[in-house]
Design an enzyme around this catalytic site. Structure first.
Site, short mmCIF file in Angstrom:
data_model
loop_
_atom_site.label_atom_id
_atom_site.label_comp_id
_atom_site.label_asym_id
_atom_site.label_seq_id
_atom_site.Cartn_x
_atom_site.Cartn_y
_atom_site.Cartn_z
N LYS A 55 0.98 -1.32 0.26
CA LYS A 55 0.15 0.42 0.04
C LYS A 55 0.67 1.20 0.27
CE LYS A 55 -4.58 -1.72 1.31
NZ LYS A 55 -4.10 -2.02 3.26
N HIS A 83 1.77 6.75 3.05
CA HIS A 83 0.89 8.24 2.73
C HIS A 83 1.51 9.11 3.56
CE1 HIS A 83 -1.50 7.07 5.98
NE2 HIS A 83 -2.14 5.79 5.89
N HIS A 107 1.87 8.18 7.70
CA HIS A 107 3.05 7.76 7.72
C HIS A 107 3.95 8.90 8.05
CE1 HIS A 107 0.49 4.35 5.54
NE2 HIS A 107 0.51 4.02 6.93
N1 ARG Z 1 -0.02 -0.63 10.45
C1 ARG Z 1 -1.36 0.47 10.40
C2 ARG Z 1 -1.61 1.51 9.42
O1 ARG Z 1 -0.55 1.72 9.02
C3 ARG Z 1 -0.13 1.60 11.70
C4 ARG Z 1 0.66 0.67 13.02
C5 ARG Z 1 0.30 1.41 13.67
N2 ARG Z 1 0.72 0.35 15.21
C6 ARG Z 1 0.22 -0.79 16.15
N3 ARG Z 1 1.33 -0.83 16.51
N4 ARG Z 1 -0.47 -0.90 15.67
O2 ARG Z 1 -2.46 1.62 10.08
#
Ligand code: ARG
Length: 566
Positions: free
Chosen positions: A125, A128, A131
């Site tokens: 993905k 974005h 992030h």
């Molecule tokens: N990958 C997730 C997202 O893009 C964020 C992860 C955040 N970290 C966690 N430990 N849940 O929304």
């Protein structure tokens, strides 16, 4: 010499107040002309049975000017303290020099471990803008904690597991073309993923196929696992390109998949403790006492989910790092998720769960652009970074056509401008990207601070050969010089505030104010002009040197690079 402590000690000697009480009432006066510290005499009025202005006047007379205090004035019910500027400057400048680029450090973190989890994009993905926000805040927090002596581990909790991988595998097997994918992996993978969603609307059996693929993946099937690693590797190549541009590094890329074999234990523990209840076939932990929805641990088909993986990850981190703090830099929309998993962990009796902290941040808006990933019409992060670099390059081309290292400078300024924008306000505020503010060399921006630094460095280059190591600071005690040195002196406070609140903006505001004070100083206190006598020149140069060092260190804590000239 700690000037503030000196004042407090003296006041304790002269009054019947306890040091703690004095410390709490001593304040920094609102205006420069009221001195460096003020002590309101009102609390003394009752004890001494006198009016505050009289107490202030009597106390003022008991102070003589000495090495530390220049004068003490009574104004109304206040005592105003004026430090000995030359002494304060001398001590500050010497301490900065001795710190060797480590000004504002501390040992409060010694022997303690802080985990900072940030960035955490999803495989296949787009990386974005949210992030990027997480990356900017997390990277800065990691540096801030390091500066305070903590052992810091930067963790990237990649989104590399979940039912969406079943969909992606199904899509790939239908429409995937490796030669096309390799050229632009994330865009292509996203394309077939979106196509899968479109097709599945008319052919719901595709969803069943995807579920089967994910089941296979969970069971360790060779072919699907291979495809999954391929997607992961390809995505990481792209993510790392962005991290390189930003100068960001991680100690671990253990993502959700890493915990796939560590979840059964969590399920067992929660079960043993009697925390799991049935809810329409799913296993959940009830959290009604907190007024939040139950935390789902196992879905009705027995599959684990995001929350379970996070709980397994927290347990793993506790065992592996025995952390003092475990920070999650993740957007505010996930606040409920963290509330739920932290509550489950607390119910499981894990004492250490109170040291887990969600550090949220707001939304980012790029004017006129959609940020949704669902329809494939997304803004790719690298494009935003490159746009900033190009715009900077155009500005340089107009303003300084003869600059030698235009590319390097454009990159550092362009990227700095973006990082600065993310770290400019309290992190939970939403951000609107506006290029003209971000790249305004005269406004509150990264280029403004970088330019201040470069100006300072150019002055120092012109002063090459002048030895100012033993400068007599009493030759540079103008209001502007003194205000600047006071700023330099307070850097450590900004670093501590930033860590206390997990708010890099304290550093951002600090470095902006420092640069303002620096600009004001060199605009009003000429340095390399012919009519400046040698001693004054040296004293001013020592201040310039210290200022450039601290601007660089402070920008560094934001992840922003400096350039030697621009
Ligand atoms: N990958 C997730 C997202 O893009 C964020 C992860 C955040 N970290 C966690 N430990 N849940 O929304």
């Amino acid at each position: 010499m700690n000037f503030k402590e000196y004042v407090i000690d003296k006041l304790a000697e002269l009054t019947e107040l306890e040091k703690g009480v004095i410390e709490n009432s001593v304040e920094v006066p609102p205006e420069e002309k009221m001195g460096d510290l003020a002590f309101p005499c009102f609390p003394l009025a009752r004890i001494m049975r006198k009016a505050p202005p009289i107490i202030a006047a009597e106390l003022a007379e008991k102070f003589n000017s000495d090495e530390v205090l220049d004068k003490v004035e009574a104004v109304g019910g206040y005592l105003n303290f004026f430090f000995n500027r030359a002494e304060f400057e001398k001590e500050t400048i010497e301490a900065i020099k001795a710190s060797n680029g480590n000004w504002g450090t501390s040992d409060i973190g010694n022997g303690k471990t802080v985990l900072v989890e940030y960035s955490s994009p999803n495989i296949a993905k787009p990386f974005h803008i949210g992030h990027l926000f997480s990356t900017a805040v997390g990277n800065s927090l990691a540096k801030i904690y390091k500066h305070l002596g903590y052992n810091v581990q930067s963790l990237n909790h990649l989104g590399d597991w979940g039912t969406q991988f079943g969909k992606l595998i199904s899509a790939y097997k239908r429409w995937g073309d490796p030669s096309v994918i390799e050229k632009d992996p994330i865009k292509e993978l996203l394309k077939i993923y979106v196509k899968f969603h479109d097709e599945a609307k008319e052919h719901p059996e595709l969803e069943d196929e995807a579920r089967e693929y994910f089941k296979k993946l969970e069971d360790g099937d060779e072919e699907t696992t291979k495809l999954w690693s391929y997607f992961r590797e390809q995505s990481l190549v792209e993510f790392k390109r962005v991290y390189d541009m930003l100068g960001v590094k991680f100690d671990s890329y253990n993502g959700e998949a890493f915990y796939s074999d560590k979840m059964q234990e969590v399920v067992d523990i929660l079960d043993e403790k009697g925390l799991l209840t049935d809810s329409e076939g799913a296993k959940v932990v009830d959290l009604s006492e907190l007024n939040v929805p139950p935390c789902i641990i196992l879905k009705s088909d027995g599959a684990t989910i995001y929350a379970t993986r996070d709980i397994a990850a927290a347990l793993y981190r506790h065992r592996t790092y025995n952390f003092d703090k475990n920070i999650y830099v993740v957007g505010t929309p996930q606040a409920l998720h963290f509330k739920q998993i932290f509550a489950v962990m607390e119910k499981a009796g894990w004492e250490w769960s109170k040291n887990c902290k969600h550090v949220g941040f707001g939304l980012v808006k790029l004017p006129g652009k959609s940020m949704s990933t669902r329809n494939g019409d997304v803004v790719f992060l690298e494009e935003v970074l490159n746009e900033s670099i190009e715009k900077t390059r155009a500005i340089i081309e107009t303003n300084s056509p003869d600059m030698e290292n235009k590319d390097e400078v454009a990159k550092k300024i362009g990227i700095g401008a973006i990082l600065y924008t993310f770290l400019k306000n309290s992190r939970e505020k939403d951000i609107v990207f506006a290029w003209d503010t971000m790249l305004d060399f005269e406004g509150e921006s990264a280029p403004y601070c970088q330019y201040g630094y470069a100006r300072g460095r150019s002055i120092l280059r012109r002063a090459e050969g002048i030895d100012y190591s033993d400068a007599d600071l009493s030759k540079a005690t103008s209001d502007e010089a003194y205000a600047l040195v006071k700023q330099l002196n307070s850097f450590g406070d900004a670093v501590k505030d930033a860590a206390d609140k997990n708010e890099p903006f304290y550093i951002n505001r600090y470095v902006t104010n420092l640069t303002k004070a620096f600009n004001k100083f060199y605009n009003t206190n000429p340095i390399m002009k012919d009519d400046v006598d040698d001693e004054t020149k040296k004293a001013r140069l020592a201040i310039v040197d210290a200022s450039t060092q601290v601007i660089k260190t402070a920008l560094g804590l934001l992840g922003i690079d400096t350039v030697e000239s621009m």
